[in-house]
Scaffold this active site. Structure first.
Site, PDB file in Angstrom:
ATOM      1  N   GLY A  46       0.843  -1.197   0.000  1.00 23.40           N
ATOM      2  CA  GLY A  46       0.000   0.000   0.000  1.00 23.40           C
ATOM      3  C   GLY A  46       0.875   1.243   0.000  1.00 23.40           C
ATOM      4  O   GLY A  46       2.009   1.213   0.492  1.00 23.40           O
ATOM      5  N   GLN A  51       3.381   9.908   0.770  1.00 19.30           N
ATOM      6  CA  GLN A  51       4.663   9.188   0.877  1.00 19.30           C
ATOM      7  C   GLN A  51       5.589   9.473  -0.309  1.00 19.30           C
ATOM      8  O   GLN A  51       6.784   9.182  -0.247  1.00 19.30           O
ATOM      9  CB  GLN A  51       4.434   7.683   1.011  1.00 19.30           C
ATOM     10  N   CYS A  94       6.045  -0.200   7.011  1.00 14.18           N
ATOM     11  CA  CYS A  94       5.688   0.970   6.206  1.00 14.18           C
ATOM     12  C   CYS A  94       6.873   1.344   5.323  1.00 14.18           C
ATOM     13  O   CYS A  94       8.016   1.347   5.789  1.00 14.18           O
ATOM     14  CB  CYS A  94       5.346   2.126   7.141  1.00 14.18           C
ATOM     15  N   LEU A  95       6.600   1.667   4.056  1.00 15.40           N
ATOM     16  CA  LEU A  95       7.694   2.029   3.152  1.00 15.40           C
ATOM     17  C   LEU A  95       8.388   3.321   3.597  1.00 15.40           C
ATOM     18  O   LEU A  95       9.527   3.569   3.211  1.00 15.40           O
ATOM     19  CB  LEU A  95       7.165   2.185   1.719  1.00 15.40           C
ATOM     20  N   HIS A 136      -4.209   1.779   7.879  1.00 19.65           N
ATOM     21  CA  HIS A 136      -2.821   2.259   7.907  1.00 19.65           C
ATOM     22  C   HIS A 136      -2.632   3.388   6.878  1.00 19.65           C
ATOM     23  O   HIS A 136      -2.074   4.441   7.192  1.00 19.65           O
ATOM     24  CB  HIS A 136      -1.889   1.079   7.603  1.00 19.65           C
ATOM     25  N   GLU A 137      -3.137   3.169   5.667  1.00 19.33           N
ATOM     26  CA  GLU A 137      -2.972   4.176   4.608  1.00 19.33           C
ATOM     27  C   GLU A 137      -3.790   5.430   4.897  1.00 19.33           C
ATOM     28  O   GLU A 137      -3.341   6.549   4.631  1.00 19.33           O
ATOM     29  CB  GLU A 137      -3.365   3.592   3.244  1.00 19.33           C
ATOM     30  N   HIS A 140      -2.027   7.875   6.975  1.00 21.31           N
ATOM     31  CA  HIS A 140      -1.060   8.707   6.246  1.00 21.31           C
ATOM     32  C   HIS A 140      -1.710  10.012   5.777  1.00 21.31           C
ATOM     33  O   HIS A 140      -1.069  11.057   5.751  1.00 21.31           O
ATOM     34  CB  HIS A 140      -0.526   7.965   5.014  1.00 21.31           C
TER      35      HIS A 140
HETATM   36 ZN    ZN Z   1       2.760   3.385   5.596  1.00 17.81          ZN
END
Ligand code: ZN
Length: 174
Positions: A46, A51, A94-95, A136-137, A140
């Protein structure tokens, strides 16, 4: 399509609140295509637009297993509601916080309304992995990271770890 740079902690852009999208047009689809490619290149499941430094309420996702065909999904202006009372712990990563994984508890079922890749309104119930990932997204979009749910000490350690990893990457690239 292009692979974009993924911002990592402590980049302040990750704390920004993303703004609603006016319309789903070709420019936005281009962004979603690039986000998806960026996510695949980083082995993620995701990715939120913030991000890659774009403060728009846009999320891409693909929860297909390694042996399954790609299942790209796009969420524009997503809204969550009706969370279940049951919370479930799940080890998240998380990226934007590479190499750090920790357990977060979230409702295991939630309703999501959004516009899809073509701008059509959608309304569905997310469960399991999908529920974890979409929450989670969504965080963000509000400038919240999964490490914000951890203790202050764990959060500080996570940021230090990422800083170190990113530094050694820069050194390798130089
Ligand atoms: Zn993340």
């Amino acid at each position: 399509m292009a692979v974009l740079e993924i911002r990592t902690v402590p980049d302040p852009v990750l704390k920004e609140v993303s703004q609603p999208v006016d319309q789903v047009d070709d420019d936005l689809r281009q962004l979603m295509d690039d986000m998806l490619q960026t996510m695949y290149a980083a082995d993620g499941i995701g990715l939120a637009a913030i991000q890659v430094g774009v403060a728009k309420r846009v999320i891409v996702m693909d929860l297909a297993g390694p042996d399954e065909e790609a299942q790209p999904r796009y969420f524009v202006n997503p809204v969550l509601s009706d969370p279940s009372d049951t919370l479930k712990p799940y080890e998240e990563g998380c990226l934007s916080v590479p190499t750090v994984y920790d357990e977060v508890e979230r409702p295991d079922r939630i309703r999501i309304r959004y516009l899809d890749y073509d701008g059509n309104p959608q309304d569905e119930i997310a469960e399991g992995m999908f529920a974890v990932c979409i929450q989670h997204e969504m965080d963000h979009l509000e400038g919240v990271l999964f490490i914000d749910y951890l203790s202050r000490l764990k959060r500080q350690r996570a940021v230090q770890k990422v800083k170190k990893v990113e530094k050694s990457k820069d050194r390798d690239a130089a």
